[in-house]
Design a protein around this motif. Structure first.
Motif, PDB file in Angstrom:
ATOM      1  N   SER A   5      -2.290  -6.803  -6.907  1.00 12.83           N
ATOM      2  CA  SER A   5      -2.558  -5.442  -6.464  1.00 12.83           C
ATOM      3  C   SER A   5      -1.471  -4.511  -6.988  1.00 12.83           C
TER       4      SER A   5
ATOM      5  N   ASN B 187       0.824  -1.209   0.000  1.00 14.19           N
ATOM      6  CA  ASN B 187       0.000   0.000   0.000  1.00 14.19           C
ATOM      7  C   ASN B 187       0.858   1.259   0.000  1.00 14.19           C
TER       8      ASN B 187
ATOM      9  N   ASN C 136       0.632   4.146  -2.825  1.00 18.35           N
ATOM     10  CA  ASN C 136       0.193   5.497  -2.467  1.00 18.35           C
ATOM     11  C   ASN C 136       1.256   6.559  -2.719  1.00 18.35           C
TER      12      ASN C 136
END
Length: 501
Positions: A459, A211, A215
Protein backbone atom coordinates in the motif's frame (compact mmCIF):
# COMPACT_ATOMS: atom_id res chain seq x y z
CA UNK A 1 20.64 -23.07 -29.45
CA UNK A 2 19.80 -26.60 -30.60
CA UNK A 3 16.54 -27.95 -29.20
CA UNK A 4 16.15 -31.66 -28.37
CA UNK A 5 12.67 -32.55 -29.60
CA UNK A 6 12.55 -35.95 -27.91
CA UNK A 7 12.97 -34.25 -24.54
CA UNK A 8 9.50 -32.72 -24.45
CA UNK A 9 8.02 -30.88 -21.46
CA UNK A 10 6.32 -34.07 -20.15
CA UNK A 11 9.60 -35.99 -20.05
CA UNK A 12 11.47 -33.11 -18.45
CA UNK A 13 8.64 -32.58 -15.95
CA UNK A 14 9.03 -36.19 -14.77
CA UNK A 15 12.76 -35.68 -14.33
CA UNK A 16 12.52 -32.50 -12.27
CA UNK A 17 9.32 -33.09 -10.25
CA UNK A 18 11.33 -34.07 -7.16
CA UNK A 19 12.66 -30.52 -6.96
CA UNK A 20 9.11 -29.24 -6.28
CA UNK A 21 8.20 -31.61 -3.47
CA UNK A 22 9.03 -28.85 -0.98
CA UNK A 23 6.59 -25.98 -1.36
CA UNK A 24 9.28 -23.48 -0.37
CA UNK A 25 11.67 -24.63 -3.09
CA UNK A 26 12.17 -22.09 -5.90
CA UNK A 27 13.34 -23.62 -9.19
CA UNK A 28 13.07 -21.13 -12.04
CA UNK A 29 12.98 -21.90 -15.79
CA UNK A 30 16.54 -20.59 -16.06
CA UNK A 31 17.56 -23.06 -13.37
CA UNK A 32 15.85 -25.88 -15.30
CA UNK A 33 17.71 -24.90 -18.48
CA UNK A 34 21.07 -24.96 -16.70
CA UNK A 35 20.40 -28.19 -14.80
CA UNK A 36 19.20 -30.09 -17.89
CA UNK A 37 22.24 -28.95 -19.84
CA UNK A 38 24.65 -29.91 -17.05
CA UNK A 39 23.03 -33.19 -16.01
CA UNK A 40 21.72 -34.56 -19.34
CA UNK A 41 23.35 -32.45 -22.05
CA UNK A 42 19.88 -31.33 -23.17
CA UNK A 43 19.46 -27.76 -24.41
CA UNK A 44 16.09 -26.04 -24.56
CA UNK A 45 14.45 -22.65 -24.84
CA UNK A 46 12.73 -20.68 -22.11
CA UNK A 47 9.19 -21.56 -23.21
CA UNK A 48 9.84 -25.31 -23.01
CA UNK A 49 11.45 -24.85 -19.59
CA UNK A 50 8.37 -22.97 -18.38
CA UNK A 51 6.00 -25.68 -19.66
CA UNK A 52 8.19 -28.36 -18.07
CA UNK A 53 8.04 -26.46 -14.79
CA UNK A 54 4.22 -26.33 -14.95
CA UNK A 55 4.10 -30.06 -15.67
CA UNK A 56 6.46 -30.82 -12.76
CA UNK A 57 4.35 -28.69 -10.42
CA UNK A 58 1.23 -30.60 -11.46
CA UNK A 59 2.92 -33.95 -10.92
CA UNK A 60 4.33 -32.97 -7.52
CA UNK A 61 1.46 -30.94 -6.09
CA UNK A 62 -1.67 -31.84 -8.07
CA UNK A 63 -3.77 -30.32 -10.82
CA UNK A 64 -5.46 -26.98 -10.11
CA UNK A 65 -8.75 -27.97 -11.79
CA UNK A 66 -8.98 -31.51 -10.38
CA UNK A 67 -8.17 -30.29 -6.87
CA UNK A 68 -11.60 -28.65 -6.53
CA UNK A 69 -13.35 -31.97 -7.12
CA UNK A 70 -11.27 -33.57 -4.32
CA UNK A 71 -12.33 -30.88 -1.85
CA UNK A 72 -15.64 -32.48 -0.64
CA UNK A 73 -14.02 -35.81 0.22
CA UNK A 74 -11.06 -34.07 1.85
CA UNK A 75 -13.34 -31.97 4.09
CA UNK A 76 -15.36 -35.09 4.96
CA UNK A 77 -12.24 -37.02 5.97
CA UNK A 78 -11.00 -34.01 7.93
CA UNK A 79 -14.15 -34.18 10.06
CA UNK A 80 -13.81 -37.97 10.43
CA UNK A 81 -10.23 -37.63 11.70
CA UNK A 82 -11.07 -34.61 13.90
CA UNK A 83 -14.58 -35.04 15.33
CA UNK A 84 -16.21 -31.71 16.08
CA UNK A 85 -14.54 -29.90 13.19
CA UNK A 86 -16.95 -27.70 11.22
CA UNK A 87 -16.73 -27.26 7.44
CA UNK A 88 -18.98 -25.64 4.84
CA UNK A 89 -18.67 -25.80 1.07
CA UNK A 90 -20.85 -23.70 -1.25
CA UNK A 91 -21.14 -23.89 -5.03
CA UNK A 92 -23.27 -21.88 -7.45
CA UNK A 93 -26.17 -23.29 -9.48
CA UNK A 94 -23.71 -24.64 -12.07
CA UNK A 95 -21.52 -26.46 -9.50
CA UNK A 96 -18.70 -23.92 -9.64
CA UNK A 97 -16.82 -23.34 -6.37
CA UNK A 98 -17.94 -20.25 -4.47
CA UNK A 99 -17.12 -20.36 -0.70
CA UNK A 100 -15.45 -22.65 1.80
CA UNK A 101 -15.23 -22.46 5.62
CA UNK A 102 -13.17 -24.45 8.13
CA UNK A 103 -12.94 -24.38 11.95
CA UNK A 104 -10.96 -27.13 13.68
CA UNK A 105 -12.43 -28.89 16.72
CA UNK A 106 -9.51 -27.90 18.96
CA UNK A 107 -10.04 -24.22 18.05
CA UNK A 108 -13.73 -24.41 18.93
CA UNK A 109 -12.95 -26.00 22.31
CA UNK A 110 -10.05 -23.64 23.08
CA UNK A 111 -11.81 -20.36 22.22
CA UNK A 112 -13.60 -20.12 25.57
CA UNK A 113 -10.20 -20.08 27.33
CA UNK A 114 -8.86 -17.16 25.26
CA UNK A 115 -9.41 -13.44 25.58
CA UNK A 116 -12.54 -12.27 23.68
CA UNK A 117 -10.58 -10.56 20.91
CA UNK A 118 -10.67 -11.77 17.29
CA UNK A 119 -8.27 -10.52 14.61
CA UNK A 120 -9.55 -10.70 11.04
CA UNK A 121 -7.64 -10.46 7.77
CA UNK A 122 -7.69 -11.57 4.16
CA UNK A 123 -4.87 -12.65 1.83
CA UNK A 124 -4.91 -13.31 -1.90
CA UNK A 125 -4.43 -16.83 -3.21
CA UNK A 126 -1.57 -17.07 -5.71
CA UNK A 127 -3.13 -19.59 -8.07
CA UNK A 128 -4.54 -19.44 -11.59
CA UNK A 129 -8.09 -19.04 -10.28
CA UNK A 130 -7.27 -16.43 -7.66
CA UNK A 131 -9.54 -15.96 -4.67
CA UNK A 132 -9.01 -14.80 -1.10
CA UNK A 133 -8.10 -16.66 2.08
CA UNK A 134 -9.97 -15.32 5.13
CA UNK A 135 -8.50 -15.86 8.60
CA UNK A 136 -9.79 -15.35 12.14
CA UNK A 137 -7.39 -15.73 15.05
CA UNK A 138 -6.66 -14.71 18.62
CA UNK A 139 -3.95 -15.21 21.26
CA UNK A 140 -3.58 -17.89 23.91
CA UNK A 141 -2.52 -17.35 27.53
CA UNK A 142 1.15 -16.98 26.52
CA UNK A 143 0.45 -14.61 23.60
CA UNK A 144 0.95 -17.30 20.96
CA UNK A 145 -1.16 -17.25 17.80
CA UNK A 146 -4.33 -19.33 18.15
CA UNK A 147 -6.14 -19.81 14.80
CA UNK A 148 -9.92 -19.89 15.00
CA UNK A 149 -11.29 -20.23 11.46
CA UNK A 150 -10.34 -20.12 7.79
CA UNK A 151 -12.40 -19.35 4.74
CA UNK A 152 -11.98 -19.04 0.99
CA UNK A 153 -14.01 -16.71 -1.20
CA UNK A 154 -13.88 -15.34 -4.71
CA UNK A 155 -12.62 -11.93 -3.54
CA UNK A 156 -12.78 -9.43 -0.67
CA UNK A 157 -16.31 -8.22 -1.42
CA UNK A 158 -19.36 -7.61 0.75
CA UNK A 159 -21.06 -10.96 0.08
CA UNK A 160 -18.00 -13.13 0.76
CA UNK A 161 -17.09 -11.33 4.01
CA UNK A 162 -20.74 -11.43 5.12
CA UNK A 163 -20.84 -15.20 4.51
CA UNK A 164 -17.57 -15.76 6.41
CA UNK A 165 -18.69 -13.72 9.44
CA UNK A 166 -22.07 -15.50 9.50
CA UNK A 167 -20.32 -18.88 9.67
CA UNK A 168 -17.89 -17.55 12.28
CA UNK A 169 -20.78 -16.49 14.52
CA UNK A 170 -22.55 -19.84 14.03
CA UNK A 171 -19.39 -21.59 15.22
CA UNK A 172 -18.21 -19.38 18.10
CA UNK A 173 -21.24 -17.29 19.04
CA UNK A 174 -20.74 -13.86 20.60
CA UNK A 175 -19.12 -13.21 23.98
CA UNK A 176 -19.59 -10.27 26.30
CA UNK A 177 -17.11 -7.47 25.69
CA UNK A 178 -16.03 -9.01 22.41
CA UNK A 179 -13.65 -7.02 20.20
CA UNK A 180 -12.94 -7.57 16.50
CA UNK A 181 -9.75 -6.05 15.06
CA UNK A 182 -9.01 -5.63 11.35
CA UNK A 183 -7.88 -3.10 8.80
CA UNK A 184 -10.43 -0.49 7.71
CA UNK A 185 -11.72 -2.49 4.73
CA UNK A 186 -15.25 -1.31 3.95
CA UNK A 187 -16.58 -4.82 3.30
CA UNK A 188 -15.33 -5.97 6.71
CA UNK A 189 -16.99 -2.99 8.42
CA UNK A 190 -20.30 -3.71 6.67
CA UNK A 191 -20.19 -7.41 7.56
CA UNK A 192 -19.43 -6.73 11.24
CA UNK A 193 -22.27 -4.21 11.45
CA UNK A 194 -24.68 -6.82 10.07
CA UNK A 195 -23.48 -9.96 11.88
CA UNK A 196 -21.95 -8.56 15.11
CA UNK A 197 -23.91 -5.37 15.87
CA UNK A 198 -23.02 -5.54 19.59
CA UNK A 199 -19.32 -6.27 19.17
CA UNK A 200 -16.74 -3.47 19.12
CA UNK A 201 -14.79 -3.12 15.88
CA UNK A 202 -11.30 -1.73 16.39
CA UNK A 203 -8.83 -0.69 13.71
CA UNK A 204 -5.27 -1.95 13.30
CA UNK A 205 -3.06 1.00 14.25
CA UNK A 206 -0.35 -0.02 11.76
CA UNK A 207 -2.72 0.26 8.78
CA UNK A 208 -4.13 3.50 10.16
CA UNK A 209 -0.63 4.97 10.49
CA UNK A 210 0.07 4.10 6.86
CA UNK A 211 -3.17 5.82 5.83
CA UNK A 212 -2.04 8.97 7.64
CA UNK A 213 1.27 8.92 5.77
CA UNK A 214 -0.50 8.49 2.44
CA UNK A 215 -3.18 11.14 3.00
CA UNK A 216 -0.93 13.84 4.41
CA UNK A 217 2.48 12.96 3.02
CA UNK A 218 4.01 13.04 6.50
CA UNK A 219 6.78 10.62 7.43
CA UNK A 220 9.46 10.26 10.05
CA UNK A 221 10.18 8.67 13.39
CA UNK A 222 8.46 11.49 15.31
CA UNK A 223 5.11 10.67 13.74
CA UNK A 224 5.57 6.91 14.22
CA UNK A 225 6.60 7.23 17.86
CA UNK A 226 3.92 9.70 18.95
CA UNK A 227 1.07 8.01 17.09
CA UNK A 228 1.88 4.54 18.47
CA UNK A 229 2.25 5.94 22.00
CA UNK A 230 -1.04 7.84 21.67
CA UNK A 231 -2.80 4.68 20.47
CA UNK A 232 -1.35 2.53 23.27
CA UNK A 233 -1.79 5.11 26.05
CA UNK A 234 -3.82 3.86 29.02
CA UNK A 235 -4.82 7.30 30.31
CA UNK A 236 -6.49 10.20 28.51
CA UNK A 237 -3.88 12.62 29.92
CA UNK A 238 -1.07 10.67 28.26
CA UNK A 239 -3.11 10.37 25.06
CA UNK A 240 -3.57 14.14 24.87
CA UNK A 241 0.14 14.70 25.48
CA UNK A 242 1.11 12.63 22.44
CA UNK A 243 -1.70 14.10 20.34
CA UNK A 244 -0.31 17.55 21.13
CA UNK A 245 3.05 16.38 19.77
CA UNK A 246 1.29 15.13 16.61
CA UNK A 247 -0.34 18.58 16.23
CA UNK A 248 3.15 20.06 16.06
CA UNK A 249 3.98 17.72 13.16
CA UNK A 250 0.79 18.40 11.14
CA UNK A 251 -2.43 20.04 12.34
CA UNK A 252 -4.52 18.13 9.75
CA UNK A 253 -3.96 14.75 11.42
CA UNK A 254 -6.08 15.30 14.54
CA UNK A 255 -9.31 16.21 12.64
CA UNK A 256 -8.79 13.14 10.45
CA UNK A 257 -8.44 10.88 13.50
CA UNK A 258 -11.42 12.54 15.20
CA UNK A 259 -13.55 11.82 12.13
CA UNK A 260 -12.55 8.15 12.26
CA UNK A 261 -13.28 8.11 15.99
CA UNK A 262 -10.76 7.91 18.83
CA UNK A 263 -12.44 4.77 20.16
CA UNK A 264 -11.63 2.92 16.93
CA UNK A 265 -7.88 3.01 17.45
CA UNK A 266 -7.09 4.45 20.90
CA UNK A 267 -6.84 2.07 23.86
CA UNK A 268 -7.99 4.56 26.49
CA UNK A 269 -11.12 5.49 24.48
CA UNK A 270 -12.14 1.95 23.50
CA UNK A 271 -15.41 0.73 25.09
CA UNK A 272 -13.97 -2.79 25.50
CA UNK A 273 -10.59 -4.26 26.40
CA UNK A 274 -8.14 -4.72 23.54
CA UNK A 275 -5.48 -6.12 25.90
CA UNK A 276 -2.18 -6.06 23.97
CA UNK A 277 -3.77 -6.60 20.55
CA UNK A 278 -3.51 -3.17 18.95
CA UNK A 279 -2.58 -4.40 15.47
CA UNK A 280 -3.50 -7.26 13.14
CA UNK A 281 0.06 -8.61 13.36
CA UNK A 282 -1.01 -12.13 14.33
CA UNK A 283 -3.14 -12.36 11.16
CA UNK A 284 -0.23 -11.01 9.10
CA UNK A 285 1.98 -13.67 10.69
CA UNK A 286 -0.45 -16.38 9.61
CA UNK A 287 -0.46 -14.98 6.07
CA UNK A 288 3.34 -14.95 6.04
CA UNK A 289 3.51 -18.54 7.30
CA UNK A 290 1.09 -19.58 4.52
CA UNK A 291 2.87 -17.61 1.80
CA UNK A 292 4.13 -20.69 -0.05
CA UNK A 293 1.01 -22.71 0.81
CA UNK A 294 -1.22 -20.16 -0.95
CA UNK A 295 0.37 -21.10 -4.29
CA UNK A 296 -0.87 -24.71 -4.12
CA UNK A 297 -4.06 -26.28 -5.55
CA UNK A 298 -6.93 -25.78 -3.13
CA UNK A 299 -7.08 -29.28 -1.58
CA UNK A 300 -3.30 -29.46 -1.23
CA UNK A 301 -3.39 -25.97 0.25
CA UNK A 302 -5.94 -27.03 2.87
CA UNK A 303 -3.72 -29.96 3.85
CA UNK A 304 -0.74 -27.61 4.18
CA UNK A 305 -2.87 -25.33 6.36
CA UNK A 306 -3.94 -28.27 8.53
CA UNK A 307 -0.33 -29.35 8.89
CA UNK A 308 0.70 -25.86 10.03
CA UNK A 309 -2.08 -25.66 12.63
CA UNK A 310 -1.19 -29.15 13.89
CA UNK A 311 2.44 -28.07 14.29
CA UNK A 312 1.49 -24.94 16.25
CA UNK A 313 -0.96 -26.80 18.48
CA UNK A 314 1.62 -29.50 19.26
CA UNK A 315 4.36 -26.94 19.99
CA UNK A 316 2.22 -24.68 22.19
CA UNK A 317 0.65 -27.63 23.97
CA UNK A 318 4.09 -28.95 24.89
CA UNK A 319 5.05 -25.48 26.05
CA UNK A 320 2.00 -25.37 28.31
CA UNK A 321 2.70 -28.81 29.78
CA UNK A 322 6.32 -27.81 30.41
CA UNK A 323 5.38 -24.65 32.34
CA UNK A 324 5.32 -25.09 36.11
CA UNK A 325 4.55 -21.54 37.25
CA UNK A 326 1.00 -20.41 38.04
CA UNK A 327 1.00 -18.04 35.06
CA UNK A 328 2.57 -18.42 31.62
CA UNK A 329 6.16 -17.45 30.90
CA UNK A 330 5.29 -14.20 29.09
CA UNK A 331 3.11 -12.99 31.96
CA UNK A 332 5.69 -14.11 34.51
CA UNK A 333 8.19 -11.82 32.76
CA UNK A 334 5.74 -8.90 32.88
CA UNK A 335 5.10 -9.41 36.60
CA UNK A 336 8.82 -9.62 37.31
CA UNK A 337 9.45 -6.32 35.48
CA UNK A 338 6.58 -4.67 37.36
CA UNK A 339 7.95 -5.96 40.65
CA UNK A 340 11.36 -4.38 39.97
CA UNK A 341 9.67 -1.05 39.27
CA UNK A 342 7.48 -1.37 42.38
CA UNK A 343 10.46 -1.51 44.74
CA UNK A 344 10.91 2.28 44.53
CA UNK A 345 7.25 3.11 45.24
CA UNK A 346 5.81 4.23 48.57
CA UNK A 347 2.44 2.85 49.68
CA UNK A 348 -0.02 4.55 52.08
CA UNK A 349 -3.30 2.87 53.09
CA UNK A 350 -6.49 4.90 52.73
CA UNK A 351 -8.68 2.10 54.08
CA UNK A 352 -8.72 -1.70 53.89
CA UNK A 353 -9.53 -1.59 50.17
CA UNK A 354 -7.93 1.60 48.82
CA UNK A 355 -4.19 2.30 48.81
CA UNK A 356 -2.30 5.33 47.58
CA UNK A 357 0.95 4.67 45.74
CA UNK A 358 3.43 7.54 45.47
CA UNK A 359 5.72 7.56 42.43
CA UNK A 360 8.44 10.17 42.16
CA UNK A 361 7.93 12.70 39.32
CA UNK A 362 4.74 10.91 38.18
CA UNK A 363 2.36 11.67 41.04
CA UNK A 364 0.06 9.47 43.08
CA UNK A 365 -2.00 6.48 41.97
CA UNK A 366 -5.00 5.02 43.82
CA UNK A 367 -5.27 1.21 43.81
CA UNK A 368 -8.60 -0.49 44.57
CA UNK A 369 -8.07 -4.10 45.63
CA UNK A 370 -11.72 -5.10 45.54
CA UNK A 371 -12.42 -3.80 42.03
CA UNK A 372 -8.92 -4.66 40.77
CA UNK A 373 -8.33 -1.19 39.38
CA UNK A 374 -5.59 1.41 39.40
CA UNK A 375 -5.62 5.03 38.29
CA UNK A 376 -2.88 4.22 35.75
CA UNK A 377 -5.56 2.07 33.99
CA UNK A 378 -3.16 -0.79 33.22
CA UNK A 379 -4.54 -3.08 35.93
CA UNK A 380 -8.10 -3.04 34.61
CA UNK A 381 -7.25 -2.81 30.91
CA UNK A 382 -4.84 -5.75 30.65
CA UNK A 383 -6.17 -7.61 33.73
CA UNK A 384 -2.56 -8.02 34.87
CA UNK A 385 -1.41 -6.29 38.11
CA UNK A 386 0.54 -3.12 37.30
CA UNK A 387 3.63 -2.01 39.24
CA UNK A 388 1.49 0.12 41.58
CA UNK A 389 -0.75 -2.83 42.45
CA UNK A 390 2.26 -5.07 43.05
CA UNK A 391 3.68 -2.47 45.43
CA UNK A 392 0.41 -2.73 47.42
CA UNK A 393 0.58 -6.54 47.38
CA UNK A 394 4.10 -6.42 48.77
CA UNK A 395 2.99 -4.18 51.65
CA UNK A 396 -0.18 -6.13 52.45
CA UNK A 397 1.40 -9.56 51.78
CA UNK A 398 -1.25 -10.49 49.25
CA UNK A 399 -0.54 -13.02 46.49
CA UNK A 400 -0.01 -11.37 43.11
CA UNK A 401 -1.20 -14.43 41.19
CA UNK A 402 -4.65 -14.15 42.78
CA UNK A 403 -5.15 -10.85 40.94
CA UNK A 404 -4.10 -12.09 37.49
CA UNK A 405 -6.99 -12.90 35.12
CA UNK A 406 -7.62 -16.57 34.40
CA UNK A 407 -6.84 -15.91 30.72
CA UNK A 408 -3.12 -15.87 31.64
CA UNK A 409 -3.00 -18.90 33.95
CA UNK A 410 -0.99 -21.99 33.01
CA UNK A 411 -3.99 -24.20 33.71
CA UNK A 412 -5.95 -22.14 31.17
CA UNK A 413 -3.28 -22.63 28.53
CA UNK A 414 -3.27 -26.37 29.16
CA UNK A 415 -7.06 -26.42 28.76
CA UNK A 416 -6.73 -24.46 25.50
CA UNK A 417 -4.58 -27.21 24.01
CA UNK A 418 -6.34 -30.14 25.64
CA UNK A 419 -7.23 -31.52 22.19
CA UNK A 420 -5.05 -31.58 19.10
CA UNK A 421 -5.31 -31.65 15.30
CA UNK A 422 -4.98 -35.16 13.86
CA UNK A 423 -3.59 -36.02 10.42
CA UNK A 424 -5.72 -37.68 7.76
CA UNK A 425 -5.33 -41.34 6.76
CA UNK A 426 -3.67 -42.33 3.50
CA UNK A 427 -5.57 -41.11 0.45
CA UNK A 428 -6.26 -44.70 -0.61
CA UNK A 429 -8.44 -45.06 2.52
CA UNK A 430 -10.61 -42.02 1.83
CA UNK A 431 -14.31 -42.79 1.42
CA UNK A 432 -17.16 -40.41 0.69
CA UNK A 433 -20.78 -41.33 1.48
CA UNK A 434 -23.09 -41.29 -1.53
CA UNK A 435 -25.18 -38.59 0.11
CA UNK A 436 -22.15 -36.28 0.03
CA UNK A 437 -21.14 -37.06 -3.57
CA UNK A 438 -20.91 -33.51 -4.82
CA UNK A 439 -19.56 -32.07 -8.05
CA UNK A 440 -17.26 -29.10 -7.51
CA UNK A 441 -15.89 -27.30 -10.55
CA UNK A 442 -13.26 -24.55 -10.47
CA UNK A 443 -14.48 -20.96 -10.02
CA UNK A 444 -15.80 -19.20 -13.09
CA UNK A 445 -13.04 -16.62 -12.93
CA UNK A 446 -10.97 -16.45 -16.11
CA UNK A 447 -7.36 -17.51 -15.82
CA UNK A 448 -5.13 -14.46 -16.08
CA UNK A 449 -2.38 -14.60 -18.71
CA UNK A 450 1.23 -14.74 -17.61
CA UNK A 451 2.68 -15.70 -14.28
CA UNK A 452 0.56 -15.48 -11.12
CA UNK A 453 1.73 -12.66 -8.87
CA UNK A 454 3.86 -13.91 -5.97
CA UNK A 455 4.59 -10.73 -4.04
CA UNK A 456 1.96 -8.69 -2.23
CA UNK A 457 1.24 -5.22 -3.63
CA UNK A 458 2.37 -2.78 -0.96
CA UNK A 459 0.00 0.00 0.00
CA UNK A 460 1.06 3.58 -0.49
CA UNK A 461 3.09 4.85 2.42
CA UNK A 462 4.05 1.35 3.56
CA UNK A 463 7.80 1.23 4.24
CA UNK A 464 9.89 -0.82 1.83
CA UNK A 465 12.26 -3.47 3.08
CA UNK A 466 15.75 -2.40 2.03
CA UNK A 467 18.17 -5.13 1.04
CA UNK A 468 21.56 -5.01 2.72
CA UNK A 469 24.56 -7.02 1.59
CA UNK A 470 25.96 -9.47 4.12
CA UNK A 471 29.42 -9.27 2.54
CA UNK A 472 30.14 -5.54 2.32
CA UNK A 473 27.19 -4.18 4.43
CA UNK A 474 26.15 -1.80 1.60
CA UNK A 475 22.45 -1.37 0.69
CA UNK A 476 20.92 -2.08 -2.71
CA UNK A 477 22.27 -5.57 -3.44
CA UNK A 478 22.92 -8.95 -1.82
CA UNK A 479 25.87 -11.24 -1.25
CA UNK A 480 25.44 -13.08 -4.58
CA UNK A 481 25.71 -9.94 -6.74
CA UNK A 482 28.27 -8.14 -4.57
CA UNK A 483 31.39 -6.88 -6.34
CA UNK A 484 32.82 -4.87 -3.47
CA UNK A 485 35.63 -5.82 -1.16
CA UNK A 486 34.38 -7.75 1.89
CA UNK A 487 34.51 -6.08 5.26
CA UNK A 488 37.22 -7.69 7.41
CA UNK A 489 35.89 -9.48 10.44
CA UNK A 490 36.41 -7.52 13.60
CA UNK A 491 37.95 -9.29 16.49
CA UNK A 492 36.00 -9.36 19.74
CA UNK A 493 38.16 -7.43 22.26
CA UNK A 494 36.34 -8.94 25.23
CA UNK A 495 37.29 -12.46 24.25
CA UNK A 496 40.51 -13.42 25.97
CA UNK A 497 43.06 -15.78 24.53
CA UNK A 498 43.61 -19.17 26.03
CA UNK A 499 47.08 -19.53 27.56
CA UNK A 500 48.72 -22.90 27.25
CA UNK A 501 50.25 -24.03 30.48
Amino acid sequence: MEDHRQANCNVIGELIKSKYMSIKRVHTPHGIINDMLDDYGVSMGYQKAWRAREKALELARGNQDDSYQKLPIYLHMLKVSNPGTITHLVTDNKDHFKYMYLAFANSIKGWKHCRPVIVIDGAYLKTSFGGTLFTASTMDANNNIFPLAFGIGDSENDSSWLWFFAKLKETYGEREGMTIISDRHKSIENAIDDVYPKAFHGACIFHLLNNIKVNFGVHGEDLNLNFVKAAKAYRVQSFEHYMHEIDKIDTRIRPYLQKIGYSTWSRCHAPTRRYTMMTSNIAESINAALKATRTLPITTMMEGLRSLVQKWVWKNGNEANGTFTQVTTDIETVLRENFIRAIKFQVFPVNTILYQVVVEQKGNFLVNLMEKTCECKRFQQDEIPCAHAIAVFAKTRLKTYDYVADYYKTTTMKATYESTVHPLPNESEWTLPETLNKIVLPPKSRKQPGRPRRKRIRSRGEPKVQIKCGRCAQPGHNRKTCRNEPIPKQRNPTKSKKIDK
